[in-house]
Design an enzyme around this catalytic site. Structure first.
Site, PDB file in Angstrom:
ATOM      1  N   ASP A 123     -15.996  27.055  28.497  1.00  0.00           N
ATOM      2  CA  ASP A 123     -14.548  26.928  28.401  1.00  0.00           C
ATOM      3  C   ASP A 123     -13.915  28.248  27.957  1.00  0.00           C
ATOM      4  O   ASP A 123     -12.682  28.362  27.891  1.00  0.00           O
ATOM      5  CB  ASP A 123     -14.145  25.771  27.493  1.00  0.00           C
ATOM      6  CG  ASP A 123     -14.707  25.873  26.081  1.00  0.00           C
ATOM      7  OD1 ASP A 123     -15.369  26.879  25.766  1.00  0.00           O
ATOM      8  OD2 ASP A 123     -14.481  24.930  25.286  1.00  0.00           O
ATOM      9  N   SER A 124     -14.748  29.267  27.726  1.00  0.00           N
ATOM     10  CA  SER A 124     -14.258  30.634  27.534  1.00  0.00           C
ATOM     11  C   SER A 124     -13.499  31.130  28.747  1.00  0.00           C
ATOM     12  O   SER A 124     -12.813  32.161  28.682  1.00  0.00           O
ATOM     13  CB  SER A 124     -15.416  31.578  27.220  1.00  0.00           C
ATOM     14  OG  SER A 124     -16.465  31.439  28.170  1.00  0.00           O
ATOM     15  N   ASP A 141     -19.501  23.311  29.903  1.00  0.00           N
ATOM     16  CA  ASP A 141     -18.855  22.923  28.655  1.00  0.00           C
ATOM     17  C   ASP A 141     -17.999  21.679  28.844  1.00  0.00           C
ATOM     18  O   ASP A 141     -17.285  21.542  29.845  1.00  0.00           O
ATOM     19  CB  ASP A 141     -17.942  24.051  28.173  1.00  0.00           C
ATOM     20  CG  ASP A 141     -18.601  24.963  27.159  1.00  0.00           C
ATOM     21  OD1 ASP A 141     -19.622  24.566  26.572  1.00  0.00           O
ATOM     22  OD2 ASP A 141     -18.084  26.074  26.955  1.00  0.00           O
ATOM     23  N   LYS A 174     -22.433  20.619  27.491  1.00  0.00           N
ATOM     24  CA  LYS A 174     -22.448  21.172  26.138  1.00  0.00           C
ATOM     25  C   LYS A 174     -21.266  20.627  25.347  1.00  0.00           C
ATOM     26  O   LYS A 174     -20.137  20.612  25.833  1.00  0.00           O
ATOM     27  CB  LYS A 174     -22.397  22.699  26.160  1.00  0.00           C
ATOM     28  CG  LYS A 174     -22.481  23.332  24.754  1.00  0.00           C
ATOM     29  CD  LYS A 174     -22.764  24.804  24.826  1.00  0.00           C
ATOM     30  CE  LYS A 174     -21.559  25.624  25.175  1.00  0.00           C
ATOM     31  NZ  LYS A 174     -20.494  25.555  24.123  1.00  0.00           N
ATOM     32  N   GLU A 197     -19.448  20.566  21.281  1.00  0.00           N
ATOM     33  CA  GLU A 197     -19.376  21.264  20.003  1.00  0.00           C
ATOM     34  C   GLU A 197     -19.370  20.283  18.842  1.00  0.00           C
ATOM     35  O   GLU A 197     -18.765  19.212  18.913  1.00  0.00           O
ATOM     36  CB  GLU A 197     -18.111  22.135  19.937  1.00  0.00           C
ATOM     37  CG  GLU A 197     -18.109  23.282  20.924  1.00  0.00           C
ATOM     38  CD  GLU A 197     -16.904  24.196  20.773  1.00  0.00           C
ATOM     39  OE1 GLU A 197     -16.772  25.103  21.603  1.00  0.00           O
ATOM     40  OE2 GLU A 197     -16.102  24.009  19.827  1.00  0.00           O
ATOM     41  N   GLU A 208     -23.739  29.879  17.019  1.00  0.00           N
ATOM     42  CA  GLU A 208     -22.790  30.978  17.149  1.00  0.00           C
ATOM     43  C   GLU A 208     -22.322  31.460  15.782  1.00  0.00           C
ATOM     44  O   GLU A 208     -21.914  30.666  14.940  1.00  0.00           O
ATOM     45  CB  GLU A 208     -21.580  30.540  17.981  1.00  0.00           C
ATOM     46  CG  GLU A 208     -20.570  31.660  18.209  1.00  0.00           C
ATOM     47  CD  GLU A 208     -19.510  31.332  19.245  1.00  0.00           C
ATOM     48  OE1 GLU A 208     -18.624  32.173  19.477  1.00  0.00           O
ATOM     49  OE2 GLU A 208     -19.579  30.227  19.833  1.00  0.00           O
TER      50      GLU A 208
END
Length: 284
Positions: free
Chosen positions: A58-59, A97, A126, A128, A195
């Site tokens: 999602d970057s 993501d 993925k 978070e 991270e």
């Protein structure tokens, strides 16, 4: 104007990267090289250069859409870019993501979002965080969806964390990260991105959970593999760069600028050789 592409011949094609193959690599101590990827052209280039895992992150909100964070990225955006990458990659494993707001409400919501990304071509999703997300991970894994978790700095929660800061520096924070990692592993997560985590802590988590593949970004060399944002490792992002970033287009010591494909191959080689990251330059 036409664009000419060439297909890799079967004689030179590498075997497809599968989840069992990634687990075998981690068990043997071979580092996993991962990069973000958002389109078909780079998917083909990164795959041909030997990148093990492509992450449709999602970057893309930052580097493709020009947003200030990942928060505006939608599930529809992620499915579009995942499909673009999936159509072009040949062998690399593909992770997508789950964007902010697509999985937090309930395991059922997460399953619907994960289904959309898997239908677009993802082989793993993925998510978070931990806490209530642990049961969501279990729910997805029980239904045949491979999951990569993400701890430490979690960009979707950057406002709650108080900014882009190293996580787990104090005893309480380190203990929480270790407990969260174990809970996610026990829930069935196959992979974990760490991270902005101190190198010693990332190594401790990796050693304590041998069945969980850890992928570091600003977490030192002791993880099972490394990931960078593609635009960062190609020196294409402006402004102050994080400590853990290295521009692989620059030949060390000479200042020679490498072609993109060669820079990506150098990244893969240096991750495999454990010369990147360099703890003295990129670690915390």
């Amino acid at each position: 104007m036409s664009v000419h592409t060439s297909e890799t011949t079967s004689a030179t094609a590498r075997p497809a990267v599968s989840l069992p193959r990634l687990r075998d690599m981690a068990a043997r101590g071979e580092k996993i090289a991962m990069l973000t990827c958002y389109d078909a052209t780079f998917a083909q280039l990164l795959d041909a250069a030997g990148v093990d895992v492509l992450l449709v992150g999602d970057s893309l909100g930052n580097v493709v859409q020009g947003e200030k964070s990942t928060l505006p990225v939608t599930l529809e955006h992620m499915a579009y870019h995942t499909a673009s990458v999936a159509r072009a990659k040949k062998a690399a494993w593909l992770i997508a993501d789950m964007p902010f707001g697509a999985y937090e409400a309930s395991p059922q919501q997460a399953f619907a979002a994960a289904t959309a990304l898997m239908r677009a071509g993802a082989q793993m999703v993925k998510l978070e965080g931990a806490g209530p997300i642990v049961e969501t991970v279990r729910f997805l894994v029980d239904r045949g969806i491979p999951v990569c978790a993400h701890l430490g700095l979690t960009p979707q929660r950057v406002h709650a964390l108080g900014g882009f800061k190293v996580q787990g520096r104090d005893d309480g924070g380190a203990a929480q990260l270790k407990a969260d990692a174990r809970a996610l592993a026990e829930a069935g997560a196959a992979m974990l991105v760490l991270e902005l985590v101190p190198s010693a802590l990332a190594r401790e988590i990796t050693d304590a959970l041998p069945g969980l593949m850890t992928i570091g970004i600003g977490a030192g060399v002791g993880t099972s593999g490394q990931v960078l944002v593609l635009h960062d490792m190609l020196g294409l992002t402006s402004g102050k760069k994080p400590r853990f970033v290295r521009d692989f287009t620059l030949e060390p010591g000479s200042g020679t600028v490498l072609p993109t494909a060669q820079a990506v191959a150098r990244y893969v080689a240096d991750v495999k050789a454990q010369t990147f990251p360099d703890e003295t330059q990129h670690g915390y």
